[in-house]
Design a protein around this motif. Structure first.
Motif, PDB file in Angstrom:
ATOM      1  N   VAL A 147      25.303  -7.209  -3.544  1.00 54.69           N
ATOM      2  CA  VAL A 147      25.454  -7.139  -2.089  1.00 54.69           C
ATOM      3  C   VAL A 147      26.566  -8.071  -1.638  1.00 54.69           C
ATOM      4  N   MET A 171      29.789  -6.425  -2.313  1.00 58.75           N
ATOM      5  CA  MET A 171      30.100  -5.375  -1.341  1.00 58.75           C
ATOM      6  C   MET A 171      30.608  -5.970  -0.036  1.00 58.75           C
ATOM      7  N   TRP A 218      34.957   5.751  -0.974  1.00 55.70           N
ATOM      8  CA  TRP A 218      33.648   5.558  -1.600  1.00 55.70           C
ATOM      9  C   TRP A 218      32.937   6.894  -1.707  1.00 55.70           C
ATOM     10  N   ARG A 258      31.508   8.777  -4.998  1.00 57.36           N
ATOM     11  CA  ARG A 258      30.098   9.145  -5.115  1.00 57.36           C
ATOM     12  C   ARG A 258      29.942  10.594  -5.551  1.00 57.36           C
ATOM     13  N   LEU A 277      32.880  -0.936  -3.829  1.00 49.44           N
ATOM     14  CA  LEU A 277      31.636  -0.616  -3.120  1.00 49.44           C
ATOM     15  C   LEU A 277      30.795   0.346  -3.947  1.00 49.44           C
ATOM     16  N   HIS A 278      31.442   1.362  -4.520  1.00 53.43           N
ATOM     17  CA  HIS A 278      30.720   2.351  -5.312  1.00 53.43           C
ATOM     18  C   HIS A 278      30.069   1.683  -6.514  1.00 53.43           C
ATOM     19  N   SER A 283      27.208  -0.570  -5.473  1.00 49.35           N
ATOM     20  CA  SER A 283      26.046   0.146  -4.942  1.00 49.35           C
ATOM     21  C   SER A 283      25.197   0.714  -6.067  1.00 49.35           C
TER      22      SER A 283
END
Lengths: 161, 247, 216
Positions: free
Chosen positions: B186, B189, B217, B221, C197-198, C201
């Motif tokens: 976290v 990020m 992002w 994903r 970020l990916h 996460s």
């Protein structure tokens, strides 16, 4: 219970499983079926420590695993089933558990085995077990990591199917 | 505990070479043997005994290079016990080794490559943009910060593994590494978002920059490889610019 | 001159992910920064390095099959940065794009060298089985020397071929192509942040950890 992946890996829980497969399949529970690991408190404790927070590890003997697998004991959780070798898979199949597809993740170099791929080596007995299992309808795919290209088993072992 | 400190220091430095001669079949077995050789030489002065022990330990071995300190320490401790007669059977050493190598590799992978490396990278990226404007010092900070836990795990792991042998495992559990990881993630990020915001304050607004970040992002994903996204950005930008000339 | 120095640095630091327990010296962050320092534009080199690092953050610096991502930053830095005067964004973007295929080729070279080390490892193993560590020590030393030589040869080949290509293409990048590349260079850092970020996460997973913290 949804068994998201059945993986045969003689190193059980290691980097590829935790770092490669768990994030992709988002499993909440890892069930290891191995008589030897179940009796080894050191290995069980270490395996529990090696998985991310929020993932539980159950280490069961074959006898404990069969009823749980047959009746679907873990609710709606996504389960990764880890087996240390083909012998355990054959024992489960003989006991009546059905598997559609099995991931051959790693059978590493050991006395008696000959390598067919970077991560797979089989002994004569294991080849015989493979033939029996394939004839019984189990499909195998050979990928150490989810991002790898799956190589069909009959390419690695000529004469299979 | 009869190995002189000199031997342990030698094993420590040799453990850095655990990948020194890597094979497809047995991965790190040769580096591992090289690291343990001072122990074998001390415990078994006769060459035939060393050959036997060496052959015994020459099988498949693979673990995280940083965790190899712990494993080599444990094996050294167990071999010392065995040679002095108070120890486990030889097979038990290999069982302990294979029981430990998998989970330690998983831990090392999740912590070092998965979390600590990207955290150090983004931390140094943010600091480079704000506090440390010097490239040289940023590199030094990156390498130094990352290697602090590495050196600590290797050295302390070797020492405690040698002293406590397999009893080191319950102590490892106390560290609760897995509890730490989500906080680091976290934090990473947050730093990444901060960095995106501070880059953006040049030519585009902060909101635009953050939107681009979230967009990228999203593409990742969906499963597109990062290098492909980079190529696509270049290609599409050129196509877009070329298209504008037509208008 | 700076090319030769960078080749030497790359050659030595490439041992980091091959033989010596990784210290992250072979990572693109370090390679890009060093290229920048050697060529006179440290900030741009570091920016290249950071971007490459973010892009390939999931590739660990250990193991047999992974490719040498530091190579991209080293090559791109050496092509786009030398000389005084301001660095053009289009040069950085073009150099980065050109360096990627060379890194992929470099991976093939790496795997070829590793395969041909089998002789050394077999002799080392035979030595151990006779109680001798000499062949193993010799094998490791020889392997390291071969690896550094491989890295040097690879760097010079890639630098001459790729550098020539770069010199050819750079003047032709004008107008919309230039605008496109500069836009790409402006957008890429956000891709880097998005990649981070990916990656992070995925570490957080399905949120079970924070749910248990809160008590759900």
């Amino acid at each position: 219970m949804a068994i998201v992946l059945v993986r045969i890996d003689d190193r059980l829980i290691h980097g590829q499983v935790v770092g490669g497969w768990l994030p992709v399949i988002q499993a909440e529970r890892v069930v290891v079926v191995s008589d030897r690991a179940a009796g080894d408190a050191l290995q069980t404790g270490l395996m529990r420590m090696a998985v991310p927070d929020g993932v539980t590890v159950d280490v069961l003997t074959l006898a404990q695993a069969v009823p749980s697998l047959k009746t679907g004991a873990w609710g709606a959780q996504r389960v990764l089933l880890l087996l240390p070798g083909l012998q355990e898979l054959a024992a489960l199949v003989d006991a009546g558990v059905a598997f559609a597809q099995v991931n051959l993740g790693g059978l590493h170099d050991a006395p008696g085995r000959s390598m067919v791929a970077a991560h797979l080596a089989f002994s004569g007995d294991e080849r015989a077990l493979l033939v029996r299992l394939v004839k019984g309808g189990v499909r195998f795919e050979t990928r150490p990591l989810p991002g790898d290209v799956p190589v069909p088993l009959n390419e690695l072992i000529p004469g299979l199917k | 505990m009869t190995l002189p400190r000199r031997d342990l220091v030698r094993i420590f430095f040799r453990s850095f070479l655990i990948q020194g001669l890597w094979t497809v079949q047995r991965v790190q077995n040769l580096g591992y043997l090289y690291s343990l050789w001072p122990v074998f030489r001390r415990l078994y002065p006769k060459r035939e005994d060393r050959a036997y022990v060496g052959r015994f330990h020459a099988g498949y071995f693979s673990t995280h290079p940083y965790a190899s300190g712990i494993l080599i320490g444990v094996v050294a401790g167990l071999e010392t016990d065995l040679a002095e007669g108070r120890g486990p059977k030889r097979d038990a050493i290999l069982t302990a080794r294979s029981a430990m190598s998998g989970p330690l590799s998983a831990l090392g992978e999740s912590f070092f490559w998965g979390t600590w490396l990207p955290f150090c990278a983004v931390f140094c990226w943010v600091l480079n943009g704000s506090a440390i404007r010097s490239t040289g010092w940023t590199i030094v900070l990156f390498v130094g910060l990352f290697n602090l836990p590495h050196l600590w795990v290797r050295s302390v792991g070797l020492w405690l593994g040698y002293r406590w042998k397999t009893e080191v495992v319950p102590h490892l559990v106390l560290f609760r590494v897995q509890k730490m990881l989500p906080y680091l993630a976290v934090g990473g990020m947050a730093l990444a978002v901060w960095q995106a915001a501070s880059i953006a304050s040049g030519e585009m607004t902060v909101v635009q920059g953050l939107l681009w970040t979230v967009f990228f992002w999203g593409t990742l994903r969906l499963g597109v490889r990062p290098s492909f996204v980079a190529l696509a950005v270049a290609g599409l930008s050129m196509a877009f610019a070329w298209g504008k000339t037509l208008l | 001159m700076s090319t030769a120095l960078m080749a030497l640095v790359y050659g030595l630091f490439s041992l980091d992910h091959f033989a010596v327990g990784p210290f992250l010296l072979s990572r693109p962050l370090v390679m890009g920064g060093v290229a920048g320092l050697l060529c006179g534009h440290p900030a741009e080199g570091l920016a290249l390095g950071f971007f490459a690092e973010c892009l390939w953050i999931m590739i660990p610096p250990a193991g047999g099959g992974h490719w040498d991502v530091g190579f991209v930053a080293a090559l791109a830095g050496v092509w786009s940065l030398p000389g005084s005067g301001p660095v053009e964004k289009k040069a950085l973007a073009l150099a980065f794009l050109l360096a990627i295929p060379f890194a992929v080729l470099g991976r093939q070279a790496d795997q070829w060298v590793r395969r041909n080390m089998r002789v050394l490892s077999l002799r080392a193993l035979a030595g151990i089985e006779h109680g001798l560590v000499g062949p193993l020590r010799y094998g490791m030393g020889f392997a390291a020397v071969v690896w550094v030589l491989k890295s040097l040869v690879l760097f010079f080949l890639a630098d001459s071929l790729g550098g020539a290509l770069f010199e050819e293409l750079l003047p032709r990048v004008t107008g919309p192509w230039q605008e496109g590349l500069e836009q790409a260079w402006a957008l890429w850092p956000f891709l880097g942040a998005g990649a981070l970020l990916h990656h992070f996460s995925k570490r957080i997973g399905n949120g079970a950890w924070w749910r248990s913290e809160i008590g759900l």
